[in-house]
Design an enzyme around this catalytic site. Structure first.
Site, short mmCIF file in Angstrom:
data_model
loop_
_atom_site.label_atom_id
_atom_site.label_comp_id
_atom_site.label_asym_id
_atom_site.label_seq_id
_atom_site.Cartn_x
_atom_site.Cartn_y
_atom_site.Cartn_z
N HIS A 364 0.83 -1.20 0.00
CA HIS A 364 0.00 0.00 0.00
C HIS A 364 0.86 1.25 0.00
CE1 HIS A 364 -3.07 -2.74 2.17
NE2 HIS A 364 -2.86 -3.07 0.93
N ARG A 507 -12.82 3.52 -11.13
CA ARG A 507 -12.82 2.06 -11.04
C ARG A 507 -13.38 1.69 -9.68
NH1 ARG A 507 -7.33 -1.30 -11.12
NH2 ARG A 507 -7.03 -0.45 -9.03
N GLU A 606 -8.19 -7.89 -17.44
CA GLU A 606 -6.98 -8.18 -16.67
C GLU A 606 -6.66 -9.67 -16.63
OE1 GLU A 606 -6.31 -5.21 -13.35
OE2 GLU A 606 -8.46 -5.52 -13.15
N ASN A 629 -0.84 -4.56 -15.77
CA ASN A 629 -0.05 -5.11 -14.66
C ASN A 629 -0.55 -6.50 -14.31
OD1 ASN A 629 0.88 -2.49 -14.66
ND2 ASN A 629 -0.35 -1.87 -12.91
N ASP A 630 -1.87 -6.61 -14.17
CA ASP A 630 -2.43 -7.92 -13.86
C ASP A 630 -2.42 -8.83 -15.08
OD1 ASP A 630 -3.21 -8.30 -11.13
OD2 ASP A 630 -4.54 -6.58 -11.38
N ARG A 640 3.46 -10.43 -10.13
CA ARG A 640 3.97 -9.08 -10.32
C ARG A 640 4.71 -8.54 -9.10
NH1 ARG A 640 -1.77 -5.67 -10.50
NH2 ARG A 640 -0.68 -3.90 -9.66
N CYS A 677 -4.24 0.83 -19.27
CA CYS A 677 -3.94 1.66 -18.10
C CYS A 677 -2.94 1.02 -17.13
CB CYS A 677 -5.21 2.05 -17.36
SG CYS A 677 -6.08 0.67 -16.62
C1 PEP Z 1 -3.48 -3.21 -13.70
O1 PEP Z 1 -3.63 -4.32 -13.20
O2 PEP Z 1 -2.79 -3.00 -14.71
C2 PEP Z 1 -4.13 -2.03 -13.10
C3 PEP Z 1 -4.13 -0.87 -13.71
O3 PEP Z 1 -4.69 -2.18 -11.89
P1 PEP Z 1 -3.85 -2.29 -10.52
O4 PEP Z 1 -2.41 -1.99 -10.85
O5 PEP Z 1 -4.46 -1.31 -9.60
O6 PEP Z 1 -4.09 -3.71 -10.15
MG MG Z 2 -5.21 -4.66 -11.75
#
Ligand code: PEP
Ligand code: MG
Length: 747
Positions: A364, A507, A606, A629-630, A640, A677
């Site tokens: 966090h 979101r 994702e 990212n996910d 990750r 994103c």
């Molecule tokens: C992602 O997974 O790419 C994303 C934008 O969400 P978060 O990084 O908050 O999981």
């Molecule tokens: Mg994500």
């Protein structure tokens, strides 16, 4: 018990205190100390070795060995018996030094004549400073009592070193905490910063390690421990009952606070002449030394707990709270072992950078640091013991490096790097109002990611066209209690006000996996990243989502509203979530609240599964945003957050790009608006490639908008597309080398 130990060691400490009080040079003090120990211990030799650099010990004072060898005799860490004591951090006690494995004969010292050897580490809170040695001609093992006495003295010497009592000529006696130190950590948020240290928890300074009234010290210790126990019990009674992690820590605190062994050891230390705080610190040092040897994660955590508890006890004893009266520097770089998101947020934007000993990329605190756009280096081992408030420090968030008390060369190089970055910033500012239009005339929309009210000013400053991802969970994560609907609605309204009509994509709550709310019952799952998270939680327990959707509709006050659901893995999840949205709209209509003039409801892609969802899904969903990212972690099956694997697979790997192209084609076939994103959207090379394969809306950290725009404006996407396809046709694993070659000079 007090009487029993009231012998030599108290007398020795009394004399040591005399040396400390004298107005003498560092060398003189060391000489007197070796003399007095040799006298008190009735040994022929006493020597003090101190580190001159990370792995070399230097003989700094001796009684009994040849005086010419002082500052001449040096040993590598692990070399000889002294080097071994320094490396292991353990006492060595032998009646036959020359016959002991590892013994190294050093003719310049004349030491072959001594059979008995006792080497005791001089260490302070787990940091090895040197070795204290006593030797005698007579072949005998020193008694436990004698070992203990020398350990106590070594501890006091370590405290004195910390207070600067042995500063003198040469590297081994240069003032501690003045040497430059380089820390190699890991990067959790890029960027470079220069500033001065601000310790989140300043170290307690023990000014009087020696006391001459053991009874009084015992009383002080008992009073302080009692206060500590009461405090821990109070924390336990008010702790959130669902938070297993916190309860576990507090239970461990209570166990230690009531531990008879811990108490007994501290009482014995006091009986030997230490002050109450020095006794606490001595036990803390032992625990730290153990910590560095223990590999079992559970045990390590418990030793950490003991360390925390000792700090609390020291604060009670010395009255030194977190508030030490020091003034925060104008350019603070925060240093902590670890920090919670709320605490970090309290410091806010005044911080220039953050350095943590622990932490993780997905923690966090890292999320908040990212939102605050300040460089964050994690895993900077031992930095909290090395750094002092006000020290000059350079943070290189790109490489995960920290230069503490840097020398002039480093400062100059770093200044150049920062100047280049500042120049680049100026360049970015000059194109702020210009569109991200490529050389071939394609327009790419650049949006920013946000999660805090504090992010919104960046909307104008960065030149972003809107907020492509507003991570609403941050507001939940930084609170100690579930936020109320009215609070959320007010906050979302302020976000929309600040956006001044620009699009903001909210979101819905994305919790689970690494993001655990302190006030919600934590569920123990074998694989949290693959577990009960995001929209899955929202659909199974819809109360919070309903409250949030209502807050969003009310915040819009009739303005357009964009909402997206995280981690949608199949069509049905979207349909169900969308139905919740429709129900919320209906409820608000019945209640007579104004409805948004336009509502768009999207999904985050994702998981690979959604790329192959039925056509109907692509027709129904108002827009899709790829959470790279996910998506990447599931595509490559590489966590990750796991340092061992997270960098292993390149985003520009041909298979991943081909997969993304597939998504682009599906969206194009159904006229489904698509954006990207994840963090990769903010990296210029990756962003250019994403644009080249048809991703025309990118959402990124505000600080990335300038660099990405700058590259796009100098790139011909058709050419770049050809480069990507050629690399793929040639069978390359990643298109990166070819793309970097092509983009050379454009970055
Ligand atoms: C992602 O997974 O790419 C994303 C934008 O969400 P978060 O990084 O908050 O999981
Ligand atoms: Mg994500």
């Amino acid at each position: 018990m007090v009487q029993h130990f009231e012998t030599d060691s108290r007398q020795m400490l009394g004399r040591l205190r005399g040396v400390m009080a004298e107005d003498a040079a560092g060398q003189q003090r060391l000489d007197r100390i070796t003399l007095l120990i040799a006298e008190e211990m009735h040994t022929e030799v006493c020597s003090i070795y101190l580190f001159r650099d990370e792995d070399t010990l230097e003989l700094c004072a001796t009684q009994g060995l040849k005086p010419e060898s002082v500052h001449e005799t040096r040993l590598k860490l692990g070399e000889g018996l002294v080097g071994r004591v320094a490396r292991t951090g353990k006492v060595m006690n032998t009646d036959d030094a020359p016959g002991t494995r590892g013994f190294r004969y050093m003719p310049e010292t004349g030491e072959e004549a001594y059979s008995s050897f006792m080497g005791v580490p001089i260490q302070r809170l787990g940091e090895m400073l040197g070795v204290l040695v006593v030797q005698s001609r007579e072949s005998r093992r020193y008694s436990d009592e004698e070992v203990y006495a020398v350990e106590v003295v070594a501890m006091v010497i370590a405290e004195m070193a910390e207070l600067g009592a042995f500063v003198g000529e040469g590297a081994a006696m240069s003032a501690r905490h003045q040497r430059p130190v380089l820390f190699r950590g890991a990067t959790a948020q890029e960027g470079a910063a220069r500033g001065h240290v601000w310790l989140h928890e300043p170290r307690v300074v023990v000014a009087n390690p020696i006391a001459d009234d053991p009874a009084r010290e015992l009383e002080r210790l008992h009073e302080a421990v009692e206060k500590l126990r009461v405090g821990v019990d109070r924390m336990l009674s008010t702790a959130a009952s669902g938070d297993n992690e916190q309860l576990k820590v507090l239970e461990a605190y209570r166990m230690f606070a009531n531990s008879k062994g811990w108490m007994r050891r501290m009482e014995e230390d006091i009986a030997r002449g230490l002050s109450a705080e020095a006794a606490v610190e001595k036990e803390q040092s032992t625990a730290r030394a153990r910590m560095s040897q223990v590999t079992d994660p559970y045990l390590r955590e418990r030793l950490h707990d003991l360390d925390d508890l000792s700090n609390r006890l020291l604060r009670i004893l010395t009255g030194q709270g977190a508030e030490t009266g020091a003034d925060m520097p104008a350019d603070p770089i925060l240093i902590a072992r670890n920090i919670g998101p709320a605490e970090l947020l309290d410091y806010g934007r005044k911080l220039k950078g953050v350095i943590l000993e622990e932490g993780s990329v997905g923690s966090h605190a890292a999320i908040v640091a990212r939102a605050l756009a300040i460089p964050l280096v994690i895993h900077a081992a031992r930095i909290t013991t090395e750094a002092l408030n006000g020290d000059h420090v350079l943070v290189d968030g790109d490489q995960g490096l920290v230069h503490l008390r840097p020398d002039d060369n480093i400062v100059t190089a770093f200044r150049d790097k920062m100047a280049m970055q500042a120049q680049a910033q100026e360049r970015y500012a000059s194109i702020r109002e210009k569109p991200a239009e490529t050389l071939c005339g394609e327009r790419i929309a650049l949006h920013m990611n946000a999660g805090l009210m504090a992010d919104l000013p960046s909307l104008a400053g960065s030149g972003a066209e809107g907020v492509g991802l507003f991570r609403t969970e941050l507001q939940f994560l930084v609170r100690a209690h579930m936020p109320k609907r009215a609070e959320l609605s007010e906050l979302y309204a302020r976000v929309m006000d600040a956006a001044q009509g620009k699009r903001v994509v909210f979101r819905t709550l994305d919790i689970g996996s690494d993001k655990v709310l302190p006030y919600m019952k934590a569920v123990s799952e074998p694989n949290p990243a693959l577990g009960w998270r995001a929209v899955r939680v929202a659909l199974d327990k819809p109360g919070v989502m309903r409250m949030q959707l209502q807050a969003l509709i009310r915040a819009a006050k009739g303005r357009p509203l964009s909402v997206m659901f995280p981690f949608v893995a199949q069509h049905e999840e979207y349909s169900q979530a969308r139905a919740e949205m429709d129900k919320a709209m209906e409820r608000e209509r019945i209640l007579g609240h104004p409805l948004p003039e336009m509502l768009e409801v999207g999904a985050m892609l994702e998981t690979p599964s959604l790329a192959y969802a039925p056509d109907r899904f692509y027709e129904e969903v108002d827009f899709l945003s790829i959470g790279g990212n996910d998506l990447k972690q599931f595509f490559f099956a590489a966590d990750r957050e796991n340092e061992l694997v997270r960098r292993r697979y390149d985003t520009l790997n041909v298979s991943f790009l081909t997969f993304l192209e597939h998504i682009v084609r599906r969206c194009a076939a159904h006229d489904t608006p698509l954006s990207f994103c994840g963090e990769d959207a903010g990296r210029p090379i990756e962003a250019a490639c994403l644009a080249a394969i048809g991703m025309h809306v990118l959402s990124m950290r505000p600080a990335s908008v300038g660099p990405v725009k700058s590259v796009l404006r100098r790139t011909d996407l058709q050419e770049l597309r050809a480069v990507i396809h050629a690399a793929r046709d040639a069978g390359d694993q990643s298109v990166r080398p070819a793309v970097v070659e092509y983009l050379k000079g454009k970055l």
